[in-house]
Design an enzyme around this catalytic site. Structure first.
Site, short mmCIF file in Angstrom:
data_model
loop_
_atom_site.label_atom_id
_atom_site.label_comp_id
_atom_site.label_asym_id
_atom_site.label_seq_id
_atom_site.Cartn_x
_atom_site.Cartn_y
_atom_site.Cartn_z
N ARG A 25 69.52 59.36 13.58
CA ARG A 25 68.11 59.76 13.56
C ARG A 25 67.97 61.20 14.08
O ARG A 25 67.15 61.97 13.57
CB ARG A 25 67.26 58.78 14.38
CG ARG A 25 65.79 59.04 14.19
CD ARG A 25 64.94 57.82 14.32
NE ARG A 25 65.16 56.88 13.25
CZ ARG A 25 65.31 55.58 13.41
NH1 ARG A 25 65.27 55.07 14.60
NH2 ARG A 25 65.51 54.80 12.38
N GLY A 90 61.67 56.47 20.46
CA GLY A 90 62.53 55.32 20.20
C GLY A 90 61.80 54.15 19.58
O GLY A 90 60.66 54.28 19.12
N ASP A 204 59.96 45.51 16.15
CA ASP A 204 60.04 44.05 16.01
C ASP A 204 59.12 43.36 16.99
O ASP A 204 58.65 43.97 17.95
CB ASP A 204 61.48 43.55 16.18
CG ASP A 204 62.09 44.05 17.48
OD1 ASP A 204 62.19 43.25 18.41
OD2 ASP A 204 62.44 45.25 17.55
#
Ligand code: HPA
Length: 235
Positions: A25, A90, A204
């Site tokens: 990333r 993040g 999630d």
């Protein structure tokens, strides 16, 4: 002037470093958002780059996963490379039930089950906290982009796969999301007189089992990167 974990020379990093967990990333951000980007670290595959964004020098470097890893990299950047601001960008799991995949959380503070602060031998419990000026700049950058963000406390956990249903207890005291690095970053910044912020995208939902589709991941991560880059150019 290398450190045990960073091969860059002094001056190779900008005052502000964006820190995703994942090296790929960091590479993606450097290749797609920074002008004149050049790689400044490759030790252990923990990629770091410095380039230009809106005319300002900005760096991006991976932190790896967990408290020990971000503890090492953020310490070395602050202490040996004159970095002033580290903004973690993040992912996190939703703890507050209002949150779903793709939402963005800014961590005002970080509760933790990590023992990282034991090194300071404090006669009590510290409160790992974001720098207010970075938080305000990020919040304003999000508003300008029209992106809604949630601001509050996250939990920095040493475990991703938890053996007990302890998340419900953290939920009861208002924790928004769970991740694995923020508290160590905030404690290093506090101890070294530097500034830090954590921006997370929910990837999630541990309670529902919901997980980001690759498309949601990309768009949501792009929102967060944009907030991080806009604020990095402004601080
Ligand atoms: N737990 C801890 N860290 C995480 C999670 C999680 O559910 N999701 C993304 N980072």
């Amino acid at each position: 002037m290398a450190t045990p974990h960073i091969e860059a020379e002094k001056g190779d990093f900008a005052r502000t470093v964006l820190m995703p967990g994942d090296s790929l990333r960091a590479k993606f951000i450097a290749e797609n958002y920074l002008g004149d980007a050049r790689q400044v670290n490759g030790v252990r595959g923990m990629l770091g780059y410095t380039g230009l964004y809106k005319g300002e020098k900005v760096s991006v470097m991976a932190s790896g996963m967990g408290v020990p890893s971000i503890g090492i990299y953020s310490y070395e950047l602050f202490r040996f490379y004159d970095v002033e601001n580290i903004v973690r960008i993040g992912t996190a799991g939703a703890v507050d039930e209002r949150l779903s995949v793709g939402d963005v959380v800014i961590a005002m503070s970080a509760a933790t089950n990590s023992n990282y602060a034991a090194q300071y031998r404090l006669p009590g419990t510290p409160a790992p906290t974001a720098d207010f000026s970075l938080l305000m700049t990020a919040y304003q950058a999000a508003e300008l982009l029209g992106k809604r963000v949630y601001v509050g406390s996250v939990l920095t956990s040493d475990t991703f796969y938890d053996d007990a249903d302890s998340l419900r207890e953290w939920q009861k005291i208002g924790i928004l999301a769970i991740e694995m690095e923020c508290a160590a970053l905030y404690l290093n910044a506090a101890r070294l007189g530097k500034k830090a912020l954590t921006i997370c995208t929910i990837s999630d939902c541990p309670f529902t089992g919901e997980s980001a589709s690759s498309e949601t991941r990309q768009t949501a991560f792009r929102d967060m990167m944009q907030i991080g880059l806009d604020m990095a150019a402004g601080v």
